[in-house]
Write a protein that holds these residues in place. Structure first.
Motif, PDB file in Angstrom:
ATOM      1  N   UNK A 146      11.876 -16.902  48.297  1.00 51.17           N
ATOM      2  CA  UNK A 146      14.041 -17.409  48.111  1.00 51.17           C
ATOM      3  C   UNK A 146      14.368 -18.318  49.435  1.00 51.17           C
ATOM      4  N   UNK A 230      12.497 -13.072  41.359  1.00 55.05           N
ATOM      5  CA  UNK A 230      12.786 -15.193  41.880  1.00 55.05           C
ATOM      6  C   UNK A 230      13.510 -15.022  40.536  1.00 55.05           C
ATOM      7  N   UNK A 231      12.657 -14.786  39.674  1.00 54.13           N
ATOM      8  CA  UNK A 231      12.820 -15.854  38.064  1.00 54.13           C
ATOM      9  C   UNK A 231      14.209 -15.166  37.883  1.00 54.13           C
ATOM     10  N   UNK A 233      17.206 -15.154  39.441  1.00 53.27           N
ATOM     11  CA  UNK A 233      17.917 -15.852  40.447  1.00 53.27           C
ATOM     12  C   UNK A 233      18.608 -16.746  39.520  1.00 53.27           C
ATOM     13  N   UNK A 234      17.321 -17.471  38.752  1.00 52.88           N
ATOM     14  CA  UNK A 234      17.532 -19.036  38.078  1.00 52.88           C
ATOM     15  C   UNK A 234      17.222 -18.700  36.610  1.00 52.88           C
ATOM     16  N   UNK A 235      17.698 -17.451  36.111  1.00 48.06           N
ATOM     17  CA  UNK A 235      18.202 -17.517  35.207  1.00 48.06           C
ATOM     18  C   UNK A 235      19.264 -17.255  34.465  1.00 48.06           C
ATOM     19  N   UNK A 236      20.276 -16.920  34.898  1.00 51.63           N
ATOM     20  CA  UNK A 236      21.768 -16.697  33.851  1.00 51.63           C
ATOM     21  C   UNK A 236      22.943 -17.844  34.641  1.00 51.63           C
ATOM     22  N   UNK A 237      23.720 -17.283  34.700  1.00 51.54           N
ATOM     23  CA  UNK A 237      24.925 -17.559  36.064  1.00 51.54           C
ATOM     24  C   UNK A 237      24.662 -16.454  37.704  1.00 51.54           C
ATOM     25  N   UNK A 238      24.172 -17.572  38.246  1.00 47.79           N
ATOM     26  CA  UNK A 238      24.100 -16.601  39.686  1.00 47.79           C
ATOM     27  C   UNK A 238      25.502 -15.807  40.376  1.00 47.79           C
ATOM     28  N   UNK A 240      29.196 -15.497  42.199  1.00 50.56           N
ATOM     29  CA  UNK A 240      29.225 -16.224  43.039  1.00 50.56           C
ATOM     30  C   UNK A 240      28.501 -15.927  44.201  1.00 50.56           C
ATOM     31  N   UNK A 242      29.787 -17.258  47.187  1.00 51.46           N
ATOM     32  CA  UNK A 242      30.213 -17.234  48.066  1.00 51.46           C
ATOM     33  C   UNK A 242      31.558 -16.248  48.069  1.00 51.46           C
TER      34      UNK A 242
END
Lengths: 252, 209
Positions: A146, A230-231, A233-238, A240, A242
């Protein structure tokens, strides 16, 4: 305390088959401040891993002009188990585990890419129920990926051993304490390299090879979960990454 | 997009190929970082530290004043060096600069030139891998954010973004972080435009009162 019955009607005390893992949930990218992070919930274990780096190596005399220094810290929280652990912080056991975990990762991290730097891997055991070093390695591998640290492979780990005369995988605390043998193994799934191998108790040659086979089968499942985490994290809208404060006040 | 996510240790080619972010073993090529595999077989990292490259423009700040120059933090493990000759005025620790990387060597020692002092703003930190999305095609994304918020924005390749205090700095910062969080999802420009318009609509009645 009297030894509990570990095998009941061919099944284990918690109802698992001998080659069955506990339920595992891996979440990558859980911390905002760290460069990479992961939370592994493995049965009753909860391990949080955070990775920082590559960053400036301090103290400077530890830095290598050829490669990054990999540093690992495995610690157990004072509240992580039923027995009291006393003060948190490094002790003899956590020093040993930090060392063997570091040596496992030194084999896969391509440290030559970042000379004169250090890569810090922090693993905090929040709740423990046997097999925390394996959960910690699994979490740390996801956290390293990550963080975008170049690695030859995504390491995963699992414990195998013998309870009540039978070879089994992934021990809970009771099975670990009252079983005959416990053998944590870290594996590089791509080529099957063994990166960490420890053993308490004894196994015969036949039991050892049966246990190894079981470990390889289990590790395949764990590495699938790592990849999925790991995938994800990048598949859907993460969500927020912050905290937004003062939204109401600013819009006035 | 037919791009797929590859993980460290995953095979990207069954032939040996000298590609960035890859290594070769037994005549096969494997990925080393979490990245997107593009159609032409190259890897685009999804995360990871900033790799300084010649001629990159970076937002940075002075971390140390030295005898004849400055050590500059460029969001990368190695410090950069800016010679005192390159700047007209004396700098102090914490001064923010927009500068060009004039030299990088094999151990990632970096030298800067063409420095420009930025005053009256703040630095936002995002992942260096997401910077191209924040800039957008021909500065489209950053131009849109800048126009909608009235902020002056400097984007460094290193993941540091300087936003001026003049204008709606908070909206600009939030929008940039939104771009970072959603950089890999298609239709980003439309969502960002909607986000900015929504804030504009919410702010305008208040401005009239």
């Amino acid at each position: 305390m009297e030894k509990p019955q570990l095998i009941i009607d061919g099944k284990r005390a918690d109802g698992r088959a001998l080659d069955e893992l506990r339920p595992i949930k891996i979440t990558a990218h859980v911390l905002n401040g760290a460069d990479g992070s992961a939370l592994v919930e493995w049965g009753n274990n909860k391990v949080l891993a955070g990775v920082y780096g590559p960053r400036e190596c301090i103290p400077r005399h530890d830095a290598s002009p050829y490669r990054a220094v990999v540093r690992c810290r495995y610690t157990m929280a004072p509240f992580c188990s039923l027995e009291e652990h006393g003060r948190s912080g490094p002790n003899r056991r956590s020093h040993e585990l930090s060392k063997v975990i570091r040596e496992a990762f030194e084999n896969v991290v391509i440290s030559e890419a970042y000379p004169r730097t250090q890569i810090d891997v922090y693993m905090e055991v929040l709740q423990s129920d046997g097999g925390t070093r394996c959960a910690a390695i699994t979490a740390a591998a996801v956290a390293l990926a990550d963080a975008g640290i170049p690695m030859k492979d995504l390491v995963c780990a699992v414990a195998v051993g013998k309870i009540d005369g039978l070879v089994a995988v992934d021990f809970s605390k009771d099975e670990d304490n009252y079983g005959e043998s416990d053998m944590p193994i870290a594996i590089a799934p791509r080529n099957g390299d063994v990166l960490l191998f420890q053993m308490d108790g004894n196994l015969t040659r036949e039991e050892l090879s049966a246990a190894m086979e079981m470990a390889y089968k289990a590790s395949a499942k764990i590495s699938e979960l790592q990849a999925a985490a790991l995938k994800a994290v990048y598949d859907g809208p993460k969500k927020e990454a912050h905290l937004v404060l003062g939204d109401k006040f600013n819009s006035q | 997009m037919a791009n797929s996510i590859v993980l460290p240790g995953q095979m990207v080619s069954d032939k040996p190929a000298r590609l960035p972010y890859c290594y070769v073993e037994n005549n096969k090529t494997y990925a080393t970082v979490l990245s997107l595999l593009s159609d032409d077989g190259r890897l685009v990292p999804l995360c990871g530290p900033y790799e300084p490259l010649l001629d990159d423009y970076v937002v940075s700040y002075v971390s140390e004043v030295r005898f004849s120059g400055y050590n500059i933090n460029i969001n990368c493990p190695a410090n950069a060096y800016l010679s005192g000759r390159e700047v007209a005025q004396k700098l102090t620790v914490g001064d923010v600069l927009y500068a060009r990387i004039s030299a990088v060597d094999e151990i990632k020692s970096v030298e800067l030139n063409d420095a420009r002092l930025l005053r009256g703003g703040t630095i936002i930190e995002i992942a260096a891998a997401k910077v191209p999305r924040v800039i957008g095609k021909k500065n489209s994304m950053i131009g849109m954010i800048s126009a909608a918020t009235g902020c002056e924005i400097y984007v460094g390749r290193n993941g540091f973004i300087w936003v001026s205090s003049k204008g709606n700095q908070k909206l600009a910062a939030d929008t940039i972080r939104m771009v970072e969080a959603q950089a890999h999802i298609t239709g980003l420009t439309d969502r960002i435009k909607a986000h900015l318009d929504a804030h504009k609509a919410a702010a305008s009645p208040a401005a009239q009162n």
